[in-house]
Write a protein that holds these residues in place. Sequence first.
Motif, PDB file in Angstrom:
ATOM      1  N   TYR A  85      -1.978  66.759  39.279  1.00  0.00           N
ATOM      2  CA  TYR A  85      -2.467  67.817  40.166  1.00  0.00           C
ATOM      3  C   TYR A  85      -2.781  67.289  41.562  1.00  0.00           C
ATOM      4  O   TYR A  85      -2.403  67.891  42.568  1.00  0.00           O
ATOM      5  N   TYR A  89       1.257  66.971  43.052  1.00  0.00           N
ATOM      6  CA  TYR A  89       1.290  68.337  43.543  1.00  0.00           C
ATOM      7  C   TYR A  89       0.503  68.513  44.835  1.00  0.00           C
ATOM      8  O   TYR A  89       0.564  69.569  45.464  1.00  0.00           O
ATOM      9  N   LEU A  99      -8.849  74.136  38.198  1.00  0.00           N
ATOM     10  CA  LEU A  99      -7.903  74.166  37.082  1.00  0.00           C
ATOM     11  C   LEU A  99      -8.568  73.634  35.805  1.00  0.00           C
ATOM     12  O   LEU A  99      -8.380  74.191  34.722  1.00  0.00           O
ATOM     13  N   CYS A 140       4.122  74.803  30.972  1.00  0.00           N
ATOM     14  CA  CYS A 140       3.551  75.407  32.182  1.00  0.00           C
ATOM     15  C   CYS A 140       3.140  74.367  33.214  1.00  0.00           C
ATOM     16  O   CYS A 140       3.271  74.580  34.419  1.00  0.00           O
ATOM     17  N   ILE A 141       2.637  73.218  32.763  1.00  0.00           N
ATOM     18  CA  ILE A 141       2.140  72.224  33.712  1.00  0.00           C
ATOM     19  C   ILE A 141       3.281  71.578  34.498  1.00  0.00           C
ATOM     20  O   ILE A 141       3.052  70.940  35.526  1.00  0.00           O
ATOM     21  N   ARG A 144       5.443  73.914  39.234  1.00  0.00           N
ATOM     22  CA  ARG A 144       4.543  73.761  40.386  1.00  0.00           C
ATOM     23  C   ARG A 144       4.321  75.112  41.071  1.00  0.00           C
ATOM     24  O   ARG A 144       4.761  75.380  42.183  1.00  0.00           O
ATOM     25  N   LEU A 149       0.451  77.381  36.468  1.00  0.00           N
ATOM     26  CA  LEU A 149      -0.468  76.293  36.142  1.00  0.00           C
ATOM     27  C   LEU A 149      -1.759  76.838  35.540  1.00  0.00           C
ATOM     28  O   LEU A 149      -2.310  76.260  34.592  1.00  0.00           O
ATOM     29  N   ARG A 153      -3.368  76.192  31.809  1.00  0.00           N
ATOM     30  CA  ARG A 153      -4.735  75.765  31.528  1.00  0.00           C
ATOM     31  C   ARG A 153      -5.411  76.713  30.538  1.00  0.00           C
ATOM     32  O   ARG A 153      -6.201  76.291  29.694  1.00  0.00           O
TER      33      ARG A 153
END
Length: 479
Positions: A85, A89, A99, A140-141, A144, A149, A153
């Motif tokens: 993250y 990212y 998050l 999902c992670i 980007r 995202l 989570r």
Amino acid sequence: MIAFYELQLLLLVTSCLVFLLLERHASSRKRTAAAGAKDYPADRLENGGTVPGNALATLTRQYLVVYAIVMAADWLQGPYVYSLYREQYGMPERMVAFLFVTGFMSAGLTAPLVGVWADQHGRKQMCLVFCITYTFACFCINVRYLPVLLLGRLTAGVSTSILYSAFESWLVSSANSLAVPSSELSTIFGRATLVNGFVATGAGIASNQLVSLTNSFASPFIASGGLLLLAYLVIKASWTENYGGGGGTTVANTDPFQLKRMGQAWRIVRKDPILLVIGLTQTCFEGSMYLFVFVWVPSLQEASPSFPTVALPLGYIFSSLMVSMMLGSLLYSAITSYGPPPSLGSPNDSSLTLHAKLSSLVCAVSALALGLSTRSDSERVRFWAFCAFEACVGMYYPVQGMLKGTLISNEHRATLSALFRVPLNVFVVVSLMTGVSSARHAVLSASSLMLAFSALMTAFVVVVRLDEVAPPETNLRPA
């Protein structure tokens, strides 16, 4: 500093091998002593006949194989969640905290329902659901895009609630159906934590290599998804289903949220100070553990004189922390193996009282470790303080698993285990929302104080009350 961490990892692995040999010697001594004690009565979680050795071995194998796979999938993500993250990212640290908070809020809100559904619809079924939801979170992670995202989570939070309630409940219920002695269940919990340490150590090294090969912090999450799909197939093929009280019936479909069952579970906890303190310990310790996941990387980076010029070897550091957890597990096994059989000593020497004392000790040492990490600016002191904390984690899980497995009835086991996670996640969310960089030391200090308070409450409530009950299993455990 890279050479320093490699050397410490080697030292910890060597120590772990030495302790493993000692643990095997202790286990052999315990079996010999038990075989020579003709009047040694069975120490069971529930009444029943003698469990066949092959049935116990099968149960142990079924649980440990699945546990190793799902924990390997979880630990593969451990070293690089924050870095993915924050660094890859490029998200602000407050967004990274948001998050994390999203995941914990999801876990907190769904924890009671997860426990209820596991008791009602089957623990095996919920474990299969875990494999699906956590695989989706891994997908999902890798996208980007903030909404995706956040969705990842949310599903990761649900998965975490299942992981730390349904799997343990399945094991204890299966052990009860076989009338497994509590000493054998204690051994399974100890082995599970040891296996967890092995796979976590390997996962840390594997994630480090995956990142080095792909130059992407997202690659360990792809590998994690593959392991979760494997776990789904193994659970489907090898596990049998078990339920809580009234589970497996169609009557419960009229109340999908099972409010009545949750109300019953809450009344059980409210009337029993011992269960309240066990819930407090879970909140304080696991809450501190989850906060530790968020702060250990920036805390070491903050203390490192060579960062950001030289990146810290996070995979090797993570493996060192996991080996420390294995050492804690081996220490637990040695203590319980060398301890006298409960029937041959006084009530104060009973297995349950011993585990209550260990719970208090684990919280006290964890409080000291986290407190030391906030008082020192030395990278090496913080590293060893974090290793000490992880050693406490290695002792905590089998200790807490035995206490909950003995004191909580099968009817509401998963429900109560999940209910305890509600204040846990509230504690983590509130801590993260106070701020990140500016409050990092304050959060660790607060965790240290909470653990110290939990240690005192366990000593003055759980240990004292269990000392007054003999034998504790027959008087405290609900029918």
